[in-house]
Design an enzyme around this catalytic site. Structure first.
Site: not given
Length: 468
Positions: A81, A157, A181
C-alpha cells in the site's frame, strides 16, 4: 515444467525457485508482464519498481547458484500500500499533498523484513486518501475496481492491495487496517486478509491515520502464505513504540488441522443483523463445517463503532490540521470533509470514547475466557457499485462508506487479531468471514483457517473473469 506464478501461492513460488524448477528472474518478469497487461484496467499500482526488482531477482538467482539460501520467500514478488516507505520513492498515502514531500530514505520496517526474507518488491499500491475510506475511489489517483466485476468497488482503504492479489498480479501484498481497511477489501475481492493483534507488527515507516487504532498486515492467496508473512514481520522495533517486546511466536509450524480442542462460537446480536442474508449464510456455512452451534453476544458493539468513529476522526484530523487550514482544496473532498468534522469534535468526547474503549476491552476479554474463536461476517454485503453513495441492506437505506465497516470496526477498536477468509461460493460475488481471537492468539485463528482451507470451504478464486 513451466511455473505459472499467477496460479500458485508464495511458498510454492519460493520452493520452485530454490529447487531450480524456475528462477527469480523468470518469476519477476512474468509478474511485470501481468501487471503491464492488467494494471491500466485495474489501477492497482501507483509506482512500479521494475528495474530494481529485476536486479534483485538476478542477485537471488546468483545466491542460489552458489548454494546459499536467500530466505523463506526467495524470489517471491510483493507490493505494498502506498503509505509504506519505499527508499527512493515518495510515500503518497493516497494524497496529492504528499507529492511535494521528499522521497523516503529508508524502507518501512515491514518492507525491509520481507526483503530480508528474499521477497522482491514490485511497487506501491493505490488506496483511499490517508487511509480514510472503505472504497478506494481516490479523486487524485483514480478508483481501483473489483477484479471480479469492474463496475464495483474493491473496498478500502487497502483496495489496491486486495485487488492486486485477487487479480494474481502479485501473490502477497501489505495493507493497513484502522477500522477494517484490510478485512473489508479482502472480503469484497475474495482473498485472505489478516489484521494481527494491535502492536504485534511494526508500523515504523508507515504513514499513520489514527495511531491508537492502526495495524499493518498482509493479503495473500493461502493460509500458509499469511502465516509465513506474519512470522517474517514479527519482532519488536524501537522505531515503533507501540510494537511490543513480546517474544515472536512462529505460526507457520502450528498450521495443523486439529480443531477439536478449540471452543468456537458465532457472534450474534450486532453481528447477526444489518446485513444481507447471504453474509449470514456464509457464516453459518463455516460454522457448520466446524461443527459450531454455540452463540455469544459481544455487548455494546454499536457503541464501540460510535466510539471508534470519534477516535478515528479526532486523531486523523489532528494529524492534518495545518494542511486543513492552509490547503483544504488539495484534499480529496470526501476525506477533507470528514477531517474537518473530526477537528470539531469536543475533547471530552474523545476522552469518553477512550474510557469506553477500556471498559469494552474488558467485557470482550471476559468472553474469551469462555471461547477461543469467534466467527462473524466481514462485510454486510458484496461489493457495491463504483460511485454508489447509498445502498439498501436488510430493507434499510444506508450510506456505503461508513457502513461497510459495520462488523469490522468494533473488533479493531480493541486491537483483536482477525483474519478475513474468502468463502468459496458456487455463484455470486466474493464474501468473507472473520475469524477472531483474543490478543496474541494468531496461531489459533490460522489453525481454524487451515482446517477450512483443507475442507475447500475457503480459498482464493484464482482467475477472476476480468483477469484471464
Amino acid at each position: 515444467m513451466t511455473i505459472k506464478f499467477n496460479e500458485i501461492d508464495a511458498i510454492a513460488i519460493a520452493t520452485a525457485i530454490k529447487t531450480g524448477e524456475s528462477t527469480a528472474q523468470t518469476i519477476v518478469t512474468k509478474c511485470l508482464q501481468q501487471i503491464n497487461q492488467h494494471n491500466q484496467t485495474l489501477n492497482c499500482f501507483t509506482a512500479i519498481t521494475a528495474e530494481t526488482a529485476l536486479n534483485t531477482a538476478k542477485q537471488i538467482d546468483t545466491e542460489i547458484a552458489q548454494g546459499k539460501n536467500p530466505g523463506i520467500l526467495a524470489g517471491v514478488p510483493f507490493a505494498v500500500k502506498n503509505l509504506y516507505d519505499i527508499a527512493g520513492i515518495i510515500t503518497l498515502a493516497g494524497a496529492k499533498i504528499n507529492t511535494k514531500n521528499p522521497p523516503a530514505t529508508v524502507d518501512a520496517t515491514a518492507v525491509a523484513k520481507l526483503k530480508q526474507a528474499g521477497a522482491i518488491l514490485i511497487g506501491a499500491l493505490n488506496m483511499d486518501e490517508y487511509a480514510y475510506g472503505f472504497v478506494t475511489e481516490n479523486s487524485h489517483y483514480g478508483a481501483t475496481p473489483n477484479p471480479h466485476d469492474l463496475t464495483r468497488i474493491s473496498g478500502g482503504s487497502s483496495g489496491g492491495s486486495a485487488a492486486a492479489v485477487a487479480a494474481s498480479l502479485v501473490p502477497i501484498t501489505l495493507g493497513s487496517d484502522t477500522n477494517g481497511s484490510i478485512r473489508v477489501p479482502a472480503s469484497l475481492c475474495g482473498v485472505f486478509g489478516f489484521k494481527p493483534t494491535y502492536g504485534r507488527l511494526s508500523r515504523a515507516g508507515v504513514f499513520l491515520f489514527a495511531s491508537s487504532l492502526d495495524h499493518v498486515g498482509p493479503f495473500a492467496r493461502s493460509v500458509r502464505d499469511i502465516a509465513t508473512v506474519h512470522d517474517v514481520l514479527q519482532g519488536s522495533d524501537i522505531r515503533d513504540p507501540v510494537c511490543t517486546h513480546r517474544t515472536p511466536e512462529a505460526c507457520l509450524p502450528q498450521l495443523n488441522h486439529n480443531i477439536e480442542s478449540l471452543r468456537i462460537a458465532v457472534a450474534d446480536d450486532h453481528f447477526a443483523t444489518g446485513g444481507e442474508p447471504e453474509v449470514f449464510a456464509a457464516v453459518e456455512q463455516v460454522a457448520t463445517a466446524l461443527g459450531v452451534t454455540r452463540r455469544v453476544t459481544i455487548p455494546e458493539a454499536h457503541r464501540a463503532r460510535a466510539a471508534a468513529y470519534i477516535i478515528t476522526a479526532t486523531e486523523g484530523a489532528n494529524l492534518h490540521l495545518d494542511n486543513l487550514r492552509t490547503r483544504p482544496q488539495d484534499f480529496d473532498p470526501a476525506t477533507r470533509d470528514r477531517f474537518l468534522a473530526g477537528a470539531l469534535i469536543p475533547a471530552d468526547w474523545y476522552i469518553q470514547a477512550q474510557r469506553f474503549r477500556r471498559w469494552y476491552q474488558g467485557c470482550v476479554g471476559e468472553i474469551f475466557k469462555e471461547v477461543d474463536i469467534i466467527l462473524a461476517p466481514t462485510t454486510p454485503c458484496v461489493a457495491p457499485l463504483l460511485g454508489q453513495e447509498k445502498m439498501t441492506i436488510a430493507g434499510e437505506e444506508v450510506l456505503v462508506r461508513p457502513n461497510l465497516g459495520l462488523y469490522t470496526q468494533p473488533l479493531s477498536f480493541i486491537g483483536l487479531p482477525v483474519l478475513s477468509v474468502p468463502i468459496r461460493r458456487t455463484n455470486g460475488l466474493p464474501l468473507g468471514v472473520q475469524i477472531i481471537a483474543a490478543p496474541y492468539n494468531e496461531a489459533l485463528i490460522l489453525r481454524v483457517a487451515a482446517f477450512l482451507e483443507m475442507e475447500q470451504l475457503v480459498g482464493l478464486i484464482s482467475n477472476p473473469p476480468n483477469c484471464t
